[in-house]
Design a protein around this motif. Structure first.
Motif, mmCIF file in Angstrom:
data_model
loop_
_atom_site.group_PDB
_atom_site.id
_atom_site.type_symbol
_atom_site.label_atom_id
_atom_site.label_comp_id
_atom_site.label_asym_id
_atom_site.label_seq_id
_atom_site.Cartn_x
_atom_site.Cartn_y
_atom_site.Cartn_z
ATOM 1 N N PRO A 83 0.802 -1.232 0.000
ATOM 2 C CA PRO A 83 0.000 0.000 0.000
ATOM 3 C C PRO A 83 0.832 1.279 0.000
ATOM 4 C CG PRO A 83 -0.029 -1.042 2.166
ATOM 5 C CD PRO A 83 0.739 -1.961 1.267
ATOM 6 N N HIS A 84 0.122 2.405 -0.172
ATOM 7 C CA HIS A 84 0.729 3.738 -0.062
ATOM 8 C C HIS A 84 0.363 4.326 1.295
ATOM 9 C CE1 HIS A 84 2.017 4.595 -4.254
ATOM 10 N NE2 HIS A 84 1.202 3.585 -4.492
ATOM 11 N N ALA A 85 1.279 5.071 1.908
ATOM 12 C CA ALA A 85 1.026 5.639 3.239
ATOM 13 C C ALA A 85 -0.209 6.540 3.227
ATOM 14 C CB ALA A 85 2.248 6.402 3.716
ATOM 15 N N GLY A 86 -0.413 7.276 2.168
ATOM 16 C CA GLY A 86 -1.558 8.183 2.127
ATOM 17 C C GLY A 86 -2.744 7.623 1.371
ATOM 18 N N GLY A 87 -2.714 6.326 1.087
ATOM 19 C CA GLY A 87 -3.749 5.740 0.228
ATOM 20 C C GLY A 87 -4.588 4.693 0.930
ATOM 21 N N ILE A 88 -5.476 4.113 0.146
ATOM 22 C CA ILE A 88 -6.387 3.087 0.642
ATOM 23 C C ILE A 88 -5.882 1.722 0.207
ATOM 24 C CG2 ILE A 88 -8.764 2.222 0.435
ATOM 25 C CD1 ILE A 88 -9.030 4.921 1.267
ATOM 26 N N ALA A 89 -5.884 0.770 1.125
ATOM 27 C CA ALA A 89 -5.700 -0.627 0.720
ATOM 28 C C ALA A 89 -7.090 -1.234 0.623
ATOM 29 C CB ALA A 89 -4.856 -1.374 1.741
ATOM 30 N N LEU A 90 -7.413 -1.787 -0.545
ATOM 31 C CA LEU A 90 -8.757 -2.340 -0.775
ATOM 32 C C LEU A 90 -8.655 -3.854 -0.799
ATOM 33 C CD1 LEU A 90 -11.265 -1.033 -3.460
ATOM 34 C CD2 LEU A 90 -11.144 -3.416 -2.767
ATOM 35 N N SER A 91 -9.071 -4.489 0.298
ATOM 36 C CA SER A 91 -8.947 -5.944 0.400
ATOM 37 C C SER A 91 -10.204 -6.619 -0.134
ATOM 38 C CB SER A 91 -8.729 -6.337 1.865
ATOM 39 O OG SER A 91 -8.943 -7.721 2.010
ATOM 40 N N LEU A 92 -10.004 -7.676 -0.937
ATOM 41 C CA LEU A 92 -11.143 -8.423 -1.485
ATOM 42 C C LEU A 92 -11.478 -9.635 -0.603
ATOM 43 C CD1 LEU A 92 -12.393 -7.275 -4.098
ATOM 44 C CD2 LEU A 92 -9.956 -6.766 -4.068
ATOM 45 N N ASP A 93 -10.850 -9.734 0.589
ATOM 46 C CA ASP A 93 -11.022 -10.887 1.478
ATOM 47 C C ASP A 93 -12.472 -11.313 1.677
ATOM 48 O OD1 ASP A 93 -8.382 -11.230 1.951
ATOM 49 O OD2 ASP A 93 -8.351 -10.350 3.961
ATOM 50 N N ARG A 94 -13.357 -10.326 1.840
ATOM 51 C CA ARG A 94 -14.742 -10.670 2.183
ATOM 52 C C ARG A 94 -15.562 -11.076 0.969
ATOM 53 N NH1 ARG A 94 -17.299 -6.191 6.140
ATOM 54 N NH2 ARG A 94 -16.030 -6.531 7.982
ATOM 55 N N MET A 95 -15.051 -10.820 -0.215
ATOM 56 C CA MET A 95 -15.785 -11.206 -1.430
ATOM 57 C C MET A 95 -15.218 -12.530 -1.921
ATOM 58 S SD MET A 95 -16.265 -7.543 -3.325
ATOM 59 C CE MET A 95 -17.006 -8.307 -4.746
ATOM 60 N N ASN A 96 -15.530 -13.602 -1.161
ATOM 61 C CA ASN A 96 -14.852 -14.877 -1.439
ATOM 62 C C ASN A 96 -15.809 -15.990 -1.858
ATOM 63 O OD1 ASN A 96 -16.138 -15.349 0.914
ATOM 64 N ND2 ASN A 96 -14.335 -15.958 2.092
ATOM 65 N N ALA A 97 -16.987 -15.628 -2.362
ATOM 66 C CA ALA A 97 -17.979 -16.657 -2.713
ATOM 67 C C ALA A 97 -17.662 -17.314 -4.052
ATOM 68 C CB ALA A 97 -19.364 -16.023 -2.773
ATOM 69 N N ILE A 98 -17.851 -18.653 -4.101
ATOM 70 C CA ILE A 98 -17.938 -19.345 -5.387
ATOM 71 C C ILE A 98 -19.419 -19.244 -5.729
ATOM 72 C CG2 ILE A 98 -17.652 -21.537 -6.616
ATOM 73 C CD1 ILE A 98 -15.003 -20.676 -5.505
ATOM 74 N N GLU A 99 -19.777 -18.455 -6.703
ATOM 75 C CA GLU A 99 -21.201 -18.166 -6.925
ATOM 76 C C GLU A 99 -21.920 -19.306 -7.633
ATOM 77 O OE1 GLU A 99 -21.207 -14.321 -8.793
ATOM 78 O OE2 GLU A 99 -21.068 -13.323 -6.855
ATOM 79 N N SER A 100 -21.274 -19.917 -8.619
ATOM 80 C CA SER A 100 -21.920 -21.034 -9.312
ATOM 81 C C SER A 100 -20.902 -21.849 -10.096
ATOM 82 C CB SER A 100 -22.991 -20.496 -10.275
ATOM 83 O OG SER A 100 -22.380 -19.692 -11.260
ATOM 84 N N VAL A 101 -21.259 -23.120 -10.308
ATOM 85 C CA VAL A 101 -20.481 -23.978 -11.202
ATOM 86 C C VAL A 101 -21.468 -24.542 -12.214
ATOM 87 C CG1 VAL A 101 -18.975 -25.985 -11.388
ATOM 88 C CG2 VAL A 101 -18.925 -24.614 -9.313
ATOM 89 N N ASP A 102 -21.173 -24.361 -13.489
ATOM 90 C CA ASP A 102 -22.009 -24.934 -14.547
ATOM 91 C C ASP A 102 -21.226 -26.108 -15.130
ATOM 92 O OD1 ASP A 102 -23.262 -25.614 -16.922
ATOM 93 O OD2 ASP A 102 -23.822 -23.549 -17.409
ATOM 94 N N ALA A 103 -21.578 -27.312 -14.662
ATOM 95 C CA ALA A 103 -20.785 -28.488 -15.044
ATOM 96 C C ALA A 103 -20.910 -28.788 -16.535
ATOM 97 C CB ALA A 103 -21.218 -29.702 -14.221
ATOM 98 N N ALA A 104 -22.095 -28.568 -17.100
ATOM 99 C CA ALA A 104 -22.292 -28.876 -18.518
ATOM 100 C C ALA A 104 -21.462 -27.945 -19.396
ATOM 101 C CB ALA A 104 -23.773 -28.761 -18.864
ATOM 102 N N ALA A 105 -21.444 -26.663 -19.048
ATOM 103 C CA ALA A 105 -20.668 -25.703 -19.840
ATOM 104 C C ALA A 105 -19.215 -25.647 -19.395
ATOM 105 C CB ALA A 105 -21.304 -24.316 -19.724
ATOM 106 N N ALA A 106 -18.905 -26.337 -18.253
ATOM 107 C CA ALA A 106 -17.561 -26.314 -17.668
ATOM 108 C C ALA A 106 -17.096 -24.885 -17.387
ATOM 109 C CB ALA A 106 -16.564 -27.059 -18.553
ATOM 110 N N THR A 107 -17.931 -24.147 -16.650
ATOM 111 C CA THR A 107 -17.549 -22.798 -16.214
ATOM 112 C C THR A 107 -17.840 -22.633 -14.734
ATOM 113 O OG1 THR A 107 -19.716 -21.826 -16.705
ATOM 114 C CG2 THR A 107 -18.084 -21.798 -18.484
#
Ligand code: ZN
Length: 462
Positions: A83-107
């Motif tokens: 980080p920068h001393a005068g800046g923001i550190a933006l952590s993505l820690d809380r956005m950790n969901a696996i929202e979906s798996v589409d097995a047929a489309a393999a995504t």
């Protein structure tokens, strides 16, 4: 522009007090990353829970003209998440969901803060696999993997992160959300904008969600460790494997003797062969039937031995044995505690030149710092070599070591970063791998997407 000292309060108002930490409340792990860069305490650490909250953070930071440094698992080795001393550190820690798996489309659709391991496990649960794997899998996050275009062990078969990404959601510097989540392989509709953000190391926007491509899980996989006398034998063996097991050579990791010896010592492991050899190659091959695959590998190694390309070999008979062989390679996790400190390199070279390149670097180190300690290893199947030099054995002359390595990279027409990125560590050497015209085009893109220069300033481009 408003006074930046008022920004943390404005953020707390927008996101709720629990999402914004300041001063002593910021955990020290957010002050730096695995690059070993000097720790810096940011003005505030924000921990948004949704894309909308990331957008709110950026709208405010943009209004205040305050730098924003996105942070994932903090396992990067080039310093991009410091980080920068005068800046923001933006952590993505809380956005950790696996929202979906589409097995047929393999995504698979995931939020940026999901760990690589969580993505791998979600794919495995549906009988699929994710094509990228690396040692930091339990800590690194998919958003960071994308932002740095991570490579690792599976590149030979599936390519880098760039090749695994079908869609991306990004928040731009001014808070605009750019949804690019259509999960299609074919989409020839103008500029492929998502690719701009992959490998940009957070300098163009914040990656918040991704649609990833999955692959069928192999029915069988066999691991072998092969002893080799010289680099050219390694290349010959790789050629043999590629020909025989086209598309199924999942890993070809080459370790110079110095690396193997250090790894065995650091982890108290037994010598895998009767005698030490100049090189060891760790090989993974995938297929349909394990017994048949093991037989085919045995046959190929027998032929290579007859041709005097291979000196000795161990073929793992179980998953547990394969893991033991991989442990030798994964000694990289031991580098920070066993080198004081390690000076790490991640270079790319024309494949046939890697052996000569390594010899030339080692000779130059020897001439300047007799008795120095350095280890050479890498994903040689992708032309990617790693070198770690023990700083304590070269008088802590990091600049001197870098000069030798990067001058040699330039002489061999290689790249100063194969997979770790530029961050701050490699910024002075970017010009060694990019033309002035390329750098000017990069600066034009940066200025267009981030006119105030708040996105991870001082990283990648100066
Ligand atoms: Zn690597």
């Amino acid at each position: 522009m408003p006074d930046s000292s008022a920004l943390p309060d404005a953020l707390a108002q927008a996101l709720g007090a629990g999402a914004v930490l300041t001063g002593e409340a910021i955990p020290p792990r957010h002050h730096s990353d695995w690059s070993g860069a000097a720790p810096v305490r940011p003005l505030a650490l924000v921990r948004p829970r949704s894309t909308e909250e990331v957008a709110a953070v950026l709208r405010l930071a943009h209004a205040y003209g305050v730098p924003v440094v996105p942070q994932g698992g903090l396992t990067g080795l080039a310093g991009a998440a410091v980080p920068h001393a005068g800046g923001i550190a933006l952590s993505l820690d809380r956005m950790n969901a696996i929202e979906s798996v589409d097995a047929a489309a393999a995504t698979l659709t995931a939020q940026a803060g999901a760990t690589l391991q969580a993505v791998q496990e979600a794919a495995a649960e549906r009988g699929l696999r994710f094509g990228v794997d690396l040692g930091a899998r339990g800590s690194c996050q998919i958003g960071g993997n994308l932002a740095t275009n991570a490579g690792g062990n599976g590149v030979l078969q599936f390519g880098m992160m760039r090749e695994q990404c079908l869609g991306l959601e990004v928040v731009l510097a001014d808070g605009t959300v750019l949804p690019m989540l259509r999960p299609m392989i074919k989409n020839n509709t103008g500029y492929d904008l998502k690719q701009l953000f992959i490998g940009a190391e957070g300098t163009l926007g914040v990656i918040t969600r991704a649609v990833l491509r999955l692959r069928p899980a192999p029915a069988a996989q066999v691991t072998a460790l092969v002893a080799l006398a010289d680099f050219d034998s390694a290349l010959a063996l790789l050629g043999r494997l590629q020909q025989r097991f086209a598309g199924n050579v999942a890993a070809f990791e080459l370790m110079w003797r110095d690396f193997v010896a250090a790894s065995l010592q650091w982890q108290s492991l037994r010598e895998p062969f009767d005698a030490p050899h100049a090189f060891a190659a760790l090989i993974d091959v995938t297929g349909r039937d394990e017994e048949a695959l093991r037989g085919a590998i045995e046959e190929l190694l027998g032929e290579a031995m007859e041709a005097e390309q291979v000196q000795d070999a161990v073929i793992a008979q179980s998953r547990a044995q394969a893991a033991m062989l991989w442990k030798i390679r994964e000694a990289t996790a031991e580098l920070p505690t066993n080198m004081h400190p390690p000076i790490n390199f991640d270079v790319s070279l024309p494949m046939a030149e890697i052996g000569r390149f390594a010899e030339r670097c080692r000779a130059a180190f020897d001439a300047r710092w007799p008795g120095h300690i350095a280890v050479f290893f890498g994903h040689v199947g992708d032309g990617n070599l790693h070198i770690s030099v023990d700083g304590g054995t070269v008088g802590h002359d990091e600049a001197g070591v870098e000069r030798i390595v990067y001058d040699t990279v330039a002489a061999f027409q290689g790249s100063v970063s194969a997979e770790h990125g530029i961050g701050t560590h490699k910024m002075p050497y970017l010009g060694a791998s990019r033309t002035p015209q390329e750098l000017a085009a990069m600066r034009a893109i940066k200025a267009a997407l981030d006119p105030k220069g708040i996105m991870n300033p001082g990283k990648v481009l100066d």
